[in-house]
Scaffold this motif. Structure first.
Motif, PDB file in Angstrom:
ATOM      1  N   ASP A  30      33.279  35.541  54.338  1.00 36.60           N
ATOM      2  CA  ASP A  30      33.718  36.682  55.153  1.00 36.60           C
ATOM      3  C   ASP A  30      34.150  37.816  54.230  1.00 36.60           C
ATOM      4  OD1 ASP A  30      36.713  36.378  54.596  1.00 36.60           O
ATOM      5  OD2 ASP A  30      36.234  34.417  55.453  1.00 36.60           O
ATOM      6  N   ASP A  31      34.346  38.971  54.829  1.00 36.59           N
ATOM      7  CA  ASP A  31      34.659  40.181  54.056  1.00 36.59           C
ATOM      8  C   ASP A  31      36.024  40.087  53.374  1.00 36.59           C
ATOM      9  OD1 ASP A  31      32.249  41.265  54.839  1.00 36.59           O
ATOM     10  OD2 ASP A  31      33.098  42.363  56.536  1.00 36.59           O
ATOM     11  N   GLU A  32      36.989  39.459  54.028  1.00 29.30           N
ATOM     12  CA  GLU A  32      38.333  39.359  53.451  1.00 29.30           C
ATOM     13  C   GLU A  32      38.310  38.517  52.177  1.00 29.30           C
ATOM     14  OE1 GLU A  32      42.894  38.292  54.886  1.00 29.30           O
ATOM     15  OE2 GLU A  32      41.176  37.862  56.169  1.00 29.30           O
ATOM     16  N   THR A  33      37.608  37.391  52.247  1.00 30.38           N
ATOM     17  CA  THR A  33      37.491  36.533  51.073  1.00 30.38           C
ATOM     18  C   THR A  33      36.734  37.243  49.954  1.00 30.38           C
ATOM     19  OG1 THR A  33      37.484  34.572  52.481  1.00 30.38           O
ATOM     20  CG2 THR A  33      36.672  34.298  50.241  1.00 30.38           C
ATOM     21  N   LYS A  34      35.669  37.946  50.326  1.00 31.65           N
ATOM     22  CA  LYS A  34      34.872  38.656  49.328  1.00 31.65           C
ATOM     23  C   LYS A  34      35.693  39.734  48.629  1.00 31.65           C
ATOM     24  CE  LYS A  34      30.388  40.908  48.696  1.00 31.65           C
ATOM     25  NZ  LYS A  34      29.113  41.306  49.343  1.00 31.65           N
ATOM     26  N   ALA A  35      36.516  40.443  49.400  1.00 30.68           N
ATOM     27  CA  ALA A  35      37.345  41.499  48.806  1.00 30.68           C
ATOM     28  C   ALA A  35      38.347  40.908  47.822  1.00 30.68           C
ATOM     29  CB  ALA A  35      38.070  42.267  49.910  1.00 30.68           C
ATOM     30  N   LEU A  36      38.926  39.764  48.165  1.00 29.61           N
ATOM     31  CA  LEU A  36      39.873  39.112  47.270  1.00 29.61           C
ATOM     32  C   LEU A  36      39.187  38.683  45.975  1.00 29.61           C
ATOM     33  CD1 LEU A  36      42.578  37.772  46.582  1.00 29.61           C
ATOM     34  CD2 LEU A  36      41.819  35.774  47.894  1.00 29.61           C
ATOM     35  N   LEU A  37      38.021  38.059  46.087  1.00 22.21           N
ATOM     36  CA  LEU A  37      37.298  37.596  44.899  1.00 22.21           C
ATOM     37  C   LEU A  37      36.797  38.762  44.053  1.00 22.21           C
ATOM     38  CD1 LEU A  37      35.342  34.639  46.532  1.00 22.21           C
ATOM     39  CD2 LEU A  37      37.279  34.478  44.969  1.00 22.21           C
ATOM     40  N   GLU A  38      36.422  39.847  44.708  1.00 23.90           N
ATOM     41  CA  GLU A  38      36.017  41.040  43.959  1.00 23.90           C
ATOM     42  C   GLU A  38      37.180  41.607  43.156  1.00 23.90           C
ATOM     43  OE1 GLU A  38      34.428  43.649  46.901  1.00 23.90           O
ATOM     44  OE2 GLU A  38      32.359  42.902  46.674  1.00 23.90           O
ATOM     45  N   GLN A  39      38.369  41.580  43.737  1.00 21.73           N
ATOM     46  CA  GLN A  39      39.549  42.052  43.013  1.00 21.73           C
ATOM     47  C   GLN A  39      39.826  41.179  41.795  1.00 21.73           C
ATOM     48  OE1 GLN A  39      43.068  42.273  45.449  1.00 21.73           O
ATOM     49  NE2 GLN A  39      44.378  42.963  43.759  1.00 21.73           N
ATOM     50  N   ILE A  40      39.705  39.858  41.963  1.00 22.68           N
ATOM     51  CA  ILE A  40      39.930  38.932  40.841  1.00 22.68           C
ATOM     52  C   ILE A  40      38.870  39.147  39.765  1.00 22.68           C
ATOM     53  CG2 ILE A  40      40.005  36.493  40.162  1.00 22.68           C
ATOM     54  CD1 ILE A  40      40.968  35.877  43.009  1.00 22.68           C
TER      55      ILE A  40
END
Length: 342
Positions: free
Chosen positions: A44-54
């Motif tokens: 999902d987009d929320e998980t993707k945004a978190l992983l992109e930040q990391i």
């Protein structure tokens, strides 16, 4: 799916994240590349945004623990342990241990939640059934008696008086019940309330198990006993166990051995302290702590199971007794009147 809860992922989500990183590292891939793979496969987009930040933080040269800390979504314990794993070159082992730790924490929370929710549900159902009988059913019986030219006496009369009071002050009683519910919620969410709740055997067993598990992870990561105790004192939330950890540190400074300090401070029983003595002599302290963790987990589960096994039949018996007493107190006189008419 990763969801925010007060800016911190829950235990199940953290365990899944650590499991994925463990698989990446065991495959021989760099950690940042593993984050990149996970980002592309995000559900999902929320998980993707978190992983992109990391991933962005790691791409700029930050180590994994700093990248995780920058998101404000991972607990300090996990970040500290990953930092130790990176510094000692044992990141895969630390991540694997964190998987077990957070899966265990999730299981403990689920068991405790179940143990608390069930009696609350049963009590609420019991109160609802009794209230309906007293406020709605009993007045019907009273009308029947009046039509038959009789009046209620004894227990039935007392029940009718209670019914009239409940009907008259129902709104007041509902407000009082809501106030009690709010007070119970505040008790659970304030420091004073948590201090009282964390003194029972179940809470102390869980806290001792967490202490042993924290020590196991710290020792596995390469820390010595003193450093492990300092880290564990910061991470254990139960104030009573934290005080005992501080006492243990003072005893060690005073010349006591680690195992004796654990026994004298009251963190471990004599049997578990004896296992620590064996572990210190054989160099298998981390394995001993892992064993003690499993023992306290089993003890906590027994406390929960025993609590439920006693509470369930007790509530059922009380409910059946009260309902039966209410019905019998009205049915017996009614049957007497019907028989006299016949």
């Amino acid at each position: 799916m990763l969801k925010k809860k007060k800016n911190i992922l829950n235990n199940s989500e953290i365990a899944a994240f650590c499991q994925q990183l463990t698989m990446v590292i065991s495959a021989g891939l760099p950690t940042y590349y593993g984050i990149y793979i996970l980002k592309d496969d995000a559900p999902d987009d929320e998980t993707k945004a978190l992983l992109e930040q990391i991933y962005a933080s790691m791409e700029s040269g930050r180590p994994l623990h700093e990248a995780l800390k920058a998101t404000d979504m991972f607990p300090g314990y996990m970040i500290h342990m990953i930092m130790l794993g990176e510094q000692t070159g044992r990141l895969e082992e630390v991540l694997s241990s964190l998987v077990s730790y957070y899966e265990r924490e999730s299981s403990i929370r689920a068991n405790v939640r179940s143990a608390v929710a069930y009696p609350l549900f049963m009590t609420a159902m019991m109160l609802i059934v009794i209230t309906v009988l007293v406020t709605k059913v009993l007045p019907v019986f009273s009308q029947i008696y009046e039509e038959l030219g009789s009046s209620l006496t004894g227990i039935a009369g007392i029940m009718l008086n209670i019914s009239q009071v409940l009907n008259r002050y129902m709104i007041v009683l509902i407000i009082a019940f809501l106030i009690l519910a709010v007070l119970a919620w505040l008790l659970y969410h304030t420091d004073w309330g948590r201090m009282r709740l964390q003194k029972n055997k179940l809470s102390l067993s869980i806290a001792s198990g967490r202490f042993a598990n924290c020590m196991y992870l710290a020792l596995t990561s390469g820390l010595d006993t003193d450093s492990s105790l300092e880290l564990t004192e910061e991470l254990v939330s139960n104030p009573y166990i934290r005080d005992k950890i501080h006492k243990c540190q003072e005893l060690i400074k005073g010349g006591e051995t680690f195992s004796d300090a654990l026994l004298l401070s009251g963190i471990f029983s004599r049997m578990h302290a004896g296992l620590v003595t064996i572990g210190s002599k054989t160099g298998a302290m981390d394995d001993v702590m892992k064993h003690i963790t499993a023992a306290y987990d089993e003890e906590a589960e027994k406390h929960v199971d025993r609590f439920i096994s006693i509470l369930e039949p007790t509530l059922v018996i009380i409910l059946c007794f009260l309902v039966g007493m209410i019905l019998i107190s009205f049915l017996l006189p009614l049957l007497g009147i019907m028989s006299s008419i016949g």
